[in-house]
Design a protein around this motif. Structure first.
Motif, mmCIF file in Angstrom:
data_model
loop_
_atom_site.group_PDB
_atom_site.id
_atom_site.type_symbol
_atom_site.label_atom_id
_atom_site.label_comp_id
_atom_site.label_asym_id
_atom_site.label_seq_id
_atom_site.Cartn_x
_atom_site.Cartn_y
_atom_site.Cartn_z
ATOM 1 N N ASN A 164 0.841 -1.193 0.000
ATOM 2 C CA ASN A 164 0.000 0.000 0.000
ATOM 3 C C ASN A 164 0.885 1.255 0.000
ATOM 4 O O ASN A 164 1.054 1.920 1.007
ATOM 5 C CB ASN A 164 -0.926 -0.014 1.217
ATOM 6 C CG ASN A 164 -1.859 1.181 1.270
ATOM 7 O OD1 ASN A 164 -2.053 1.788 2.319
ATOM 8 N ND2 ASN A 164 -2.451 1.543 0.137
ATOM 9 N N ALA A 165 1.503 1.496 -1.178
ATOM 10 C CA ALA A 165 2.260 2.739 -1.426
ATOM 11 C C ALA A 165 3.537 2.842 -0.609
ATOM 12 O O ALA A 165 3.854 3.895 -0.062
ATOM 13 C CB ALA A 165 1.374 3.952 -1.196
ATOM 14 N N SER A 166 4.299 1.756 -0.537
ATOM 15 C CA SER A 166 5.600 1.830 0.122
ATOM 16 C C SER A 166 6.562 2.677 -0.706
ATOM 17 O O SER A 166 6.448 2.758 -1.942
ATOM 18 C CB SER A 166 6.189 0.428 0.303
ATOM 19 O OG SER A 166 5.402 -0.341 1.189
ATOM 20 N N PHE B 2 -5.242 4.485 2.351
ATOM 21 C CA PHE B 2 -5.465 3.321 3.201
ATOM 22 C C PHE B 2 -6.923 3.222 3.649
ATOM 23 O O PHE B 2 -7.501 4.152 4.206
ATOM 24 C CB PHE B 2 -4.574 3.364 4.438
ATOM 25 C CG PHE B 2 -4.737 2.139 5.302
ATOM 26 C CD1 PHE B 2 -4.073 0.963 4.984
ATOM 27 C CD2 PHE B 2 -5.577 2.154 6.409
ATOM 28 C CE1 PHE B 2 -4.231 -0.169 5.774
ATOM 29 C CE2 PHE B 2 -5.746 1.025 7.197
ATOM 30 C CZ PHE B 2 -5.065 -0.145 6.872
ATOM 31 N N ASN B 3 -7.505 2.084 3.363
ATOM 32 C CA ASN B 3 -8.805 1.669 3.868
ATOM 33 C C ASN B 3 -8.705 0.159 3.944
ATOM 34 O O ASN B 3 -8.750 -0.532 2.924
ATOM 35 C CB ASN B 3 -9.937 2.104 2.937
ATOM 36 C CG ASN B 3 -11.313 1.634 3.412
ATOM 37 O OD1 ASN B 3 -11.510 0.455 3.699
ATOM 38 N ND2 ASN B 3 -12.270 2.554 3.479
ATOM 39 N N PHE B 4 -8.540 -0.344 5.156
ATOM 40 C CA PHE B 4 -8.286 -1.778 5.322
ATOM 41 C C PHE B 4 -9.356 -2.613 4.633
ATOM 42 O O PHE B 4 -9.055 -3.574 3.917
ATOM 43 C CB PHE B 4 -8.209 -2.153 6.804
ATOM 44 C CG PHE B 4 -8.114 -3.636 7.031
ATOM 45 C CD1 PHE B 4 -6.888 -4.279 6.965
ATOM 46 C CD2 PHE B 4 -9.253 -4.401 7.257
ATOM 47 C CE1 PHE B 4 -6.802 -5.662 7.142
ATOM 48 C CE2 PHE B 4 -9.169 -5.774 7.434
ATOM 49 C CZ PHE B 4 -7.942 -6.400 7.378
ATOM 50 N N LEU C 167 -8.953 -2.452 0.772
ATOM 51 C CA LEU C 167 -7.738 -3.114 0.279
ATOM 52 C C LEU C 167 -7.795 -4.623 0.496
ATOM 53 O O LEU C 167 -7.468 -5.408 -0.405
ATOM 54 C CB LEU C 167 -6.505 -2.529 0.974
ATOM 55 C CG LEU C 167 -6.220 -1.040 0.713
ATOM 56 C CD1 LEU C 167 -5.093 -0.565 1.610
ATOM 57 C CD2 LEU C 167 -5.883 -0.805 -0.750
ATOM 58 N N ALA C 168 -8.217 -5.029 1.691
ATOM 59 C CA ALA C 168 -8.288 -6.466 1.983
ATOM 60 C C ALA C 168 -9.372 -7.133 1.146
ATOM 61 O O ALA C 168 -9.195 -8.251 0.640
ATOM 62 C CB ALA C 168 -8.554 -6.684 3.465
#
Length: 521
Positions: free
Chosen positions: A283-285, A312-314, A317-318
């Protein structure tokens, strides 16, 4: 000894300052349902009392406690329960051991429970012990109907009410209250109602559950399942795997390569399960060290490396990662976890593949060994929290121990959560209204509503640093509003797998203090 004295003093204060409010109205816990809080004038059903002389207790003391009841017994029979069931035509019989004392409101509250739960076959309650001076101590506060926990060998309930015809059909010469609890409660807990009040004071020592009852129940419900002893002496139910499904662990991360490497290496190198893949979602490392690590990990054919750089929105994304998976079973796993039990996947699969089970989680511990997660209770801290968190796994509380056995909960943590993909998809996966916190509880509640229970299995442990990769306080306001809608009456009336006598202010499973609101109880 000093700790025991402190606990006894705390319980004495609870008895005098908090318990009167709890007992003022009938309350009833059914399996995975919002607790029933009835009116104080709910009519109690008539109950015949059986004073069982099987032990060596003083029956006269028990008779004395019956004389002080707010709702007297329909009749009193002094004989073993199996004989008493044949000596009366009453619908309900209450069994108490000679020497144990009933609280003054015991028969009234049990009779009201029968009225409020007409489908129940057995009604249970809580109990404590009396010392030589008649002082109360050592409360045993049980959750609502918990068929998986009862298979682990809950101490025999001191006071139970049973539907006579149903109990007589199950009665044998060696029957015990524990056996009746299992068989009358049933594999889904639908036959049990629990009154979360201390209605019995043990004047005789508590007896261990009879070891053959769980095996007998499993022989009926789960042919092939066996019972073995686990850490702490609790029973562990083993269910042989008939298949070897494909399992995929989904790990979201943003930099922190040291955490990702520990998580991935432990997953891939320590797990003994073979049909395993890891879907690592970046997520955007931005750190070069992270890219180098992922390149090395991607050389393993079991690793799928992806990038999803959206904010980020768990849940989003998950859920997107899960939609790309073709695995039979999904494991949502935080990047700040570490596998320490090599057979963890096999053990969790034994439970997750059961047709009645939805989400399954292990015992999560901090690096120092203290409990981080043994299940989630709604209402704790005002929203949801982890009972036993911060305690040693073997710690004893009025609510038992984290090692008592596989526990039923309304929810478990997505820090490590296993679920069959078909079940996950059938309830719609994670709700994207939950960006950071609460989405796992919401998912489990929807699984429960669909008929799939949630479990925590303490026979498996993973290390969890808890929010090492994300600020635990950075939960956006919309998550709380989404939680308010999702948790509903479980948050305000109560969680059937927790206990209204326990504090909601912390995770120690201690009894409430007088300064805490009892609420709807």
């Amino acid at each position: 000894m000093r700790g025991l004295i402190r606990r006894d003093r705390r319980y004495s204060r609870f008895v005098s300052a908090v318990e009167p409010e709890l007992v003022s109205r009938p309350r009833l816990h059914l399996f995975a349902r919002v607790p029933i809080v009835g009116a104080a004038d709910t009519p109690p059903a008539p109950l015949v009392v059986c004073i069982d002389p099987s032990g060596d207790g003083d029956a006269e003391a028990t008779r004395g406690s019956l004389a002080a009841q707010t709702a007297g017994p329909a009749a009193v029979i002094e004989s073993p329960l199996e004989r008493a069931l044949n000596d009366t035509r009453a619908d309900w019989v209450v069994r108490v051991a000679a020497g144990d004392l009933l609280a003054p409101h015991a028969l009234e509250r049990l009779g009201q429970a029968v009225t409020l739960a007409p489908g129940a076959a057995i009604v249970t309650c809580d109990d404590d012990a009396l010392d030589r001076r008649g002082r109360r101590h050592s409360p045993r506060l049980r959750p609502g109907p918990s068929p998986d926990l009862w298979l682990a060998g809950d101490p025999a309930p001191a006071l139970v009410a049973v539907r006579r015809e149903r109990a007589a059909a199950e009665m044998t010469a060696t029957a015990t209250p524990y056996r009746l609890l299992l068989l009358l409660g049933g594999p889904d807990g639908a036959g049990q109602a629990h009154v979360p009040l201390v209605l019995c004071h043990r004047g005789t020592p508590a007896k261990a559950a009879d070891s053959g009852a769980a095996a007998e129940a499993l022989a009926r419900w789960s042919p092939g399942a066996t019972v073995e002893r686990a850490e702490g002496g609790a029973a562990r139910v083993r269910r042989p795997l008939a298949t070897e499904p494909h399992v995929e662990a989904i790990v979201l991360y943003r930099d922190r390569p040291e955490l990702l490497e520990r998580c991935a290496r432990s997953l891939l190198e320590r797990s003994t399960y073979e049909r395993l893949t890891l879907r690592a979602v970046d997520n955007a490392s931005t750190e070069p060290e992270t890219a180098e690590l992922v390149a090395r990990l991607a050389g393993d054919p079991r690793v799928i490396a992806e990038r999803d750089a959206r904010p980020f929105n768990f849940s989003r994304l998950a859920g997107a990662a899960a939609s790309r998976s073709r695995a039979d079973v999904l494991v949502f796993l935080n990047n700040d976890t570490e596998v320490i039990s090599p057979d963890w996947l096999e053990t969790l699969l034994e439970e997750a593949l059961r047709p009645e089970v939805g989400a399954v989680a292990p015992l999560l511990v901090y690096p120092d060994g203290r409990v981080q997660h043994a299940g989630a209770a709604i209402g704790l801290h005002g929203w949801a929290g982890h009972p036993f968190a911060g305690l040693a796994p073997e710690a004893e509380t009025p609510f038992g121990s984290p090692l008592d056995g596989t526990r039923n909960w309304l929810a478990v943590s997505a820090a490590c959560l296993m679920v069959e993909r078909r079940k996950f998809e059938q309830v719609g996966g994670f709700d994207e209204a939950f960006a950071v916190g609460g989405g796992d509880v919401d998912l489990c509640l929807r699984l429960t509503a669909a008929g799939w229970r949630s479990l925590c299995v303490p026979h498996v442990r993973l290390v969890h640093d808890e929010s090492a990769s994300r600020d635990p306080l950075a939960i956006p306001a919309p998550d709380f509003e989404a939680s308010r809608r999702s948790y509903g009456d479980f948050r305000t009336v109560g969680d059937p797998f927790y206990h209204p006598a326990l504090t909601l202010q912390d995770t120690t499973c201690r009894v409430r203090t007088a300064t805490e609101e009892v609420g709807a109880a």
